[in-house]
Scaffold this motif. Structure first.
Motif, PDB file in Angstrom:
ATOM      1  N   ARG A  37       1.031  -1.034   0.441  1.00 31.58           N
ATOM      2  CA  ARG A  37      -0.053  -0.136   0.346  1.00 31.58           C
ATOM      3  C   ARG A  37       0.782   1.058  -0.213  1.00 31.58           C
ATOM      4  O   ARG A  37       0.953   2.597  -0.212  1.00 31.58           O
ATOM      5  CB  ARG A  37      -0.707   0.133   1.489  1.00 31.58           C
ATOM      6  CG  ARG A  37      -2.616  -0.775   0.995  1.00 31.58           C
ATOM      7  CD  ARG A  37      -3.276  -0.548  -0.089  1.00 31.58           C
ATOM      8  NE  ARG A  37      -4.084  -1.434   0.836  1.00 31.58           N
ATOM      9  CZ  ARG A  37      -5.040  -1.765  -0.207  1.00 31.58           C
ATOM     10  NH1 ARG A  37      -4.783  -0.971  -1.659  1.00 31.58           N
ATOM     11  NH2 ARG A  37      -6.216  -2.759  -0.408  1.00 31.58           N
ATOM     12  N   ASN A  83      -5.199  -1.668  -7.168  1.00 32.06           N
ATOM     13  CA  ASN A  83      -5.129  -2.071  -6.232  1.00 32.06           C
ATOM     14  C   ASN A  83      -6.165  -2.002  -5.525  1.00 32.06           C
ATOM     15  O   ASN A  83      -7.326  -2.862  -4.939  1.00 32.06           O
ATOM     16  CB  ASN A  83      -4.198  -1.338  -4.927  1.00 32.06           C
ATOM     17  CG  ASN A  83      -3.148  -1.850  -5.236  1.00 32.06           C
ATOM     18  OD1 ASN A  83      -2.357  -3.447  -5.353  1.00 32.06           O
ATOM     19  ND2 ASN A  83      -1.797  -1.210  -5.046  1.00 32.06           N
ATOM     20  N   ASP A  84      -6.970  -0.980  -5.658  1.00 27.17           N
ATOM     21  CA  ASP A  84      -8.564  -0.994  -5.559  1.00 27.17           C
ATOM     22  C   ASP A  84      -9.573  -1.236  -6.026  1.00 27.17           C
ATOM     23  O   ASP A  84     -10.521  -1.811  -5.821  1.00 27.17           O
ATOM     24  CB  ASP A  84      -9.082   0.854  -4.876  1.00 27.17           C
ATOM     25  CG  ASP A  84      -7.802   1.148  -3.528  1.00 27.17           C
ATOM     26  OD1 ASP A  84      -7.198   0.084  -3.232  1.00 27.17           O
ATOM     27  OD2 ASP A  84      -7.505   2.604  -4.586  1.00 27.17           O
ATOM     28  N   ASP A 106      -8.085   0.809 -10.958  1.00 28.44           N
ATOM     29  CA  ASP A 106      -7.410   0.618  -9.944  1.00 28.44           C
ATOM     30  C   ASP A 106      -6.385  -0.691  -9.955  1.00 28.44           C
ATOM     31  O   ASP A 106      -7.442  -1.917  -9.230  1.00 28.44           O
ATOM     32  CB  ASP A 106      -7.267   1.202  -8.346  1.00 28.44           C
ATOM     33  CG  ASP A 106      -6.099   1.698  -7.557  1.00 28.44           C
ATOM     34  OD1 ASP A 106      -4.658   2.426  -8.216  1.00 28.44           O
ATOM     35  OD2 ASP A 106      -5.767   1.027  -7.045  1.00 28.44           O
ATOM     36  N   ASP A 120      -7.367   7.028  -6.336  1.00 28.48           N
ATOM     37  CA  ASP A 120      -6.913   5.275  -5.609  1.00 28.48           C
ATOM     38  C   ASP A 120      -7.055   5.738  -3.774  1.00 28.48           C
ATOM     39  O   ASP A 120      -6.599   7.113  -3.358  1.00 28.48           O
ATOM     40  CB  ASP A 120      -6.205   4.563  -6.270  1.00 28.48           C
ATOM     41  CG  ASP A 120      -4.550   4.988  -5.585  1.00 28.48           C
ATOM     42  OD1 ASP A 120      -4.706   5.792  -4.745  1.00 28.48           O
ATOM     43  OD2 ASP A 120      -4.202   4.313  -6.421  1.00 28.48           O
ATOM     44  N   SER A 121      -6.787   4.718  -2.503  1.00 29.81           N
ATOM     45  CA  SER A 121      -6.780   4.889  -1.659  1.00 29.81           C
ATOM     46  C   SER A 121      -4.937   4.583  -1.354  1.00 29.81           C
ATOM     47  O   SER A 121      -5.130   5.966  -0.409  1.00 29.81           O
ATOM     48  CB  SER A 121      -6.627   2.773  -1.032  1.00 29.81           C
ATOM     49  OG  SER A 121      -6.417   2.285  -1.393  1.00 29.81           O
ATOM     50  N   VAL A 170     -12.563   1.706  -8.979  1.00 33.64           N
ATOM     51  CA  VAL A 170     -12.662   3.418  -7.870  1.00 33.64           C
ATOM     52  C   VAL A 170     -14.031   4.441  -8.670  1.00 33.64           C
ATOM     53  O   VAL A 170     -13.682   5.777  -8.957  1.00 33.64           O
ATOM     54  CB  VAL A 170     -11.170   4.250  -7.559  1.00 33.64           C
ATOM     55  CG1 VAL A 170     -10.576   3.030  -6.715  1.00 33.64           C
ATOM     56  CG2 VAL A 170     -10.742   3.964  -9.420  1.00 33.64           C
TER      57      VAL A 170
END
Length: 290
Positions: free
Chosen positions: A28, A65-66, A63, A95-96, A69
């Motif tokens: 992350r 990873n996410d 995204d 994204d986060s 989004v």
């Protein structure tokens, strides 16, 4: 031996958990890849009445990873017009890990019209008037009321201390950079010299006409003050005193001005009448052909 075996299993599970936790946390922290924005078309046609969210129609964002989004999509900025009713906007997604993706999209307003001026009274003012724009307003289909943006052309000068007719140009610009210009005549008069002069009443002092259409200048005359009498127009087109013993016909009013209804531009009609005391009243109607 059995206890050692159980301890080893617990230690393994604990270690695995720590590994997964720190791996995810590390990934992350090291996530520097922005989402990817996709759109079905690079250009979208909308109405000026549509909410801003309409611009995001057919746009999505994903995204690595996410995942999806798309709910982070926003219209980050709106550019100035490339041509009337056509502009580029910038769409953004997040994204986060606070990575930002941006993509331009062309927006075309199908019903866009340039800003419009309006006047509640003629551009006639006594000497030393402080604000010659007090009767002028402007509206825009994108911004609404933009009266505060009205300016007088710096290329011309209206001397409010000297009675005269001044040719000038009013300008107003909306948030998209579209500027509307209105050539007009501002009259500065000496109040003492004009005392008792006839005064016309018009239903409008500025009208917009679509190219190819025409207007009858007499249709905008609604009344006239002359020699202490207020004349009002009747259904037959004649101006009558309250008791109908006095009247003024169209032929008694001189209306001058040439308007090319096929050519866009700003034109003026001038209404003039002289009473029995040789006092002359005058007013202008501005006609804008679009």
């Amino acid at each position: 031996m059995k206890k050692i075996r159980i301890f080893s299993i617990v230690l393994f599970v604990f270690s695995l958990g720590l590994y997964v936790f720190f791996h995810v946390k590390h990934s992350r922290i090291d996530d520097t890849i922005a989402p990817r924005i996709s759109m079905n078309e690079n250009k979208i046609e909308i109405s000026v009445e549509d909410p801003e969210e309409k611009i995001l129609e057919g746009v999505s964002a994903a995204d690595s990873n996410d995942g999806d989004v798309s709910d982070t999509l926003i219209v980050e900025s709106m550019g100035q017009f490339l041509s009337p009713g056509r502009r580029n906007v910038t769409i953004a997604a997040f994204d986060s890990s606070s990575n930002v993706a941006k993509l331009p999209r062309e927006v075309v307003y199908t019903d866009y019209t340039a800003p419009k001026f309006d006047m509640t009274a003629p551009l006639r003012f006594p000497i030393n008037t402080e604000n010659i724009l007090e009767n002028v307003t402007a509206t825009d289909c994108l911004d609404g009321d933009i009266t505060e943006q009205i300016k007088i052309s710096t290329a011309t000068y209206v001397d409010v201390t000297v009675a005269d007719d001044y040719k000038t140009t009013l300008t107003v610009t909306n948030s998209a950079g579209d500027t509307e210009k209105l050539p007009c005549t501002v009259t500065i008069y000496n109040a003492s010299d004009n005392s008792g002069s006839p005064e016309f009443e018009l239903s409008k002092y500025l009208v917009y006409v679509k190219a190819g259409k025409t207007v009858d200048p007499w249709s905008y005359v609604t009344g006239l003050y002359m020699r202490g009498v207020h004349y009002e127009k009747a259904e037959d087109g004649v101006l009558y005193s309250p008791d109908r013993t006095l009247f003024v016909t169209r032929d008694e009013v001189k209306i001058k001005g040439e308007v090319d209804f096929n050519t866009p531009g700003a034109y003026e009609y001038t209404y003039k009448i002289t009473d029995s005391n040789s006092r002359t009243g005058k007013v202008r109607l501005i006609v804008v052909v679009r």
